[in-house]
Enzyme design. Structure first.
Site, mmCIF file in Angstrom:
data_model
loop_
_atom_site.group_PDB
_atom_site.id
_atom_site.type_symbol
_atom_site.label_atom_id
_atom_site.label_comp_id
_atom_site.label_asym_id
_atom_site.label_seq_id
_atom_site.Cartn_x
_atom_site.Cartn_y
_atom_site.Cartn_z
ATOM 1 N N SER A 40 0.789 -1.231 0.000
ATOM 2 C CA SER A 40 0.000 0.000 0.000
ATOM 3 C C SER A 40 0.824 1.286 0.000
ATOM 4 O O SER A 40 0.245 2.382 -0.037
ATOM 5 C CB SER A 40 -0.958 0.011 1.199
ATOM 6 N N SER A 69 -6.303 3.129 4.229
ATOM 7 C CA SER A 69 -5.661 2.316 3.201
ATOM 8 C C SER A 69 -6.687 1.584 2.346
ATOM 9 O O SER A 69 -6.497 0.430 1.961
ATOM 10 C CB SER A 69 -4.672 1.320 3.824
ATOM 11 N N LYS A 72 0.003 3.782 -2.616
ATOM 12 C CA LYS A 72 -1.021 4.818 -2.490
ATOM 13 C C LYS A 72 -0.432 6.208 -2.303
ATOM 14 O O LYS A 72 -1.119 7.209 -2.516
ATOM 15 C CB LYS A 72 -1.955 4.457 -1.334
#
Length: 333
Positions: free
Chosen positions: A128, A185, A131
């Site tokens: 993640s 997330s 991101k």
């Protein structure tokens, strides 16, 4: 190599000091086709800036190898510490034009120092941490008040994937989606942003890769906006640092990564209100763990998948307010 006006007394600086410090600027040496040393002078601007054109491919090669060089070569004046003023320069052997240069890379944002690095240019899955790049592109190309409508692609069914609960037809602003993306997330929020900005995930990922290269992150590749496991989706710790460093130039990003929680109301396809509640995944901000003495954690981004293991990019400051970026990839805990 030394900054103009400084004189090195050890290692490569001592050997090439006469070449590096010309009386009219910075003087560089290279070998011509006859292996004879030729020289070219580049006038110093503000003491250091000498390169106006950078070849991106060569620059990526330079940045890839400089950490390894520094670890290999010891600073004779400070045994065991490595060279303190390492640099690589690539020039056109015919014209003397400087094509690429790099100095010891920067993770201490104020003092141009790497405090510790290992495998900084190894390609690994970012989970993640992806991101951060998604947010960077969204903040550059979108408007926080833009309203996006979710397609059925937000309904990710991968086991263990973190979601904020979006369904096809739901609408929310980019600002709301960014909070869900970074704080909770939410992988579905990443798809919403990608399709809202570029029309499709594929087009958005092409934009992610284009923007990464613009900031010098030339050893990474993104094929989705959330970081779930996928072929040919990778980043290096050094590239992640460059991406994060660019992202914290945006006030909105700094505000989001420093938030412990966030709640908002958006609309479903019938226009009915839905609540989104976000809780940070950062255990320092949660108070689960305490930062080291004299360190204040500002925020960052966590990432975890079975393949990528545990990943973290962290933004912190010392008691004097000096900022630092830490990047950790593929940690087994």
């Amino acid at each position: 190599f030394t900054v103009s006006g400084n004189v090195g007394n050890a290692g490569i600086e001592a050997s090439y000091n006469s070449i590096l410090n010309g009386t009219n600027g910075r003087e560089y040496g290279y070998l011509d086709t006859d292996s004879s040393l030729e020289r070219t002078v580049k006038n110093a601007i503000n003491g250091q800036t000498i390169v106006s054109t950078i070849d991106v491919t060569l620059q990526s090669i330079v940045e890839k190898h400089i950490l390894a060089f520094n670890e290999e070569h010891q600073n004779e004046a400070s045994p065991g510490e490595g060279s303190k003023n390492t640099a690589v320069i690539i020039a056109n052997p015919n014209t003397g034009e400087i094509l690429a240069e790099a100095s010891y890379p920067n993770f201490d944002l104020n003092n141009n120092q790497v405090l510790y690095a290992k495998g900084a240019h190894e390609r690994l899955e970012p989970a993640s941490l992806t991101k951060v790049m998604t947010a960077l592109v969204a903040l550059k190309y979108g408007n926080l008040d833009d309203v996006y409508t979710a397609s059925s692609n937000v309904e990710i069914d991968e086991s263990g994937a973190t979601m904020v609960g979006l369904k096809a037809g739901d609408t929310m602003t980019l600002d709301q989606a960014l909070h869900g993306l970074i704080i909770s997330s939410g992988n579905d929020a990443g798809v919403l942003i990608a399709e809202g900005i570029s029309g499709s995930v594929e087009a958005f990922c092409a934009l992610m890769n284009e923007e990464a290269k613009k900031i010098g992150a030339t050893n990474c590749n993104f094929v989705n906006p959330h970081g779930l496991t996928a072929d040919n989706h990778y980043v290096t710790a050094y590239d992640m640092y460059l991406i994060f460093k660019e992202a914290i130039k945006y006030d909105e990003f700094n505000q989001i990564i420093n938030s412990t929680s966030y709640s908002t109301v958006y609309k479903d396809r019938q226009g009915e209100s839905k609540e989104m509640i976000c809780e940070t995944t950062n255990l320092f901000l949660k108070g689960t763990y305490n930062a080291p003495e004299n360190v204040k954690v500002i925020g960052g981004k966590t990432g975890t998948t079975r393949s990528a293991r545990n990943c973290l990019v962290l933004y912190s400051k010392d008691t004097a307010g000096n900022p630092y970026v830490s990047v950790i990839l593929k940690v087994y805990v």
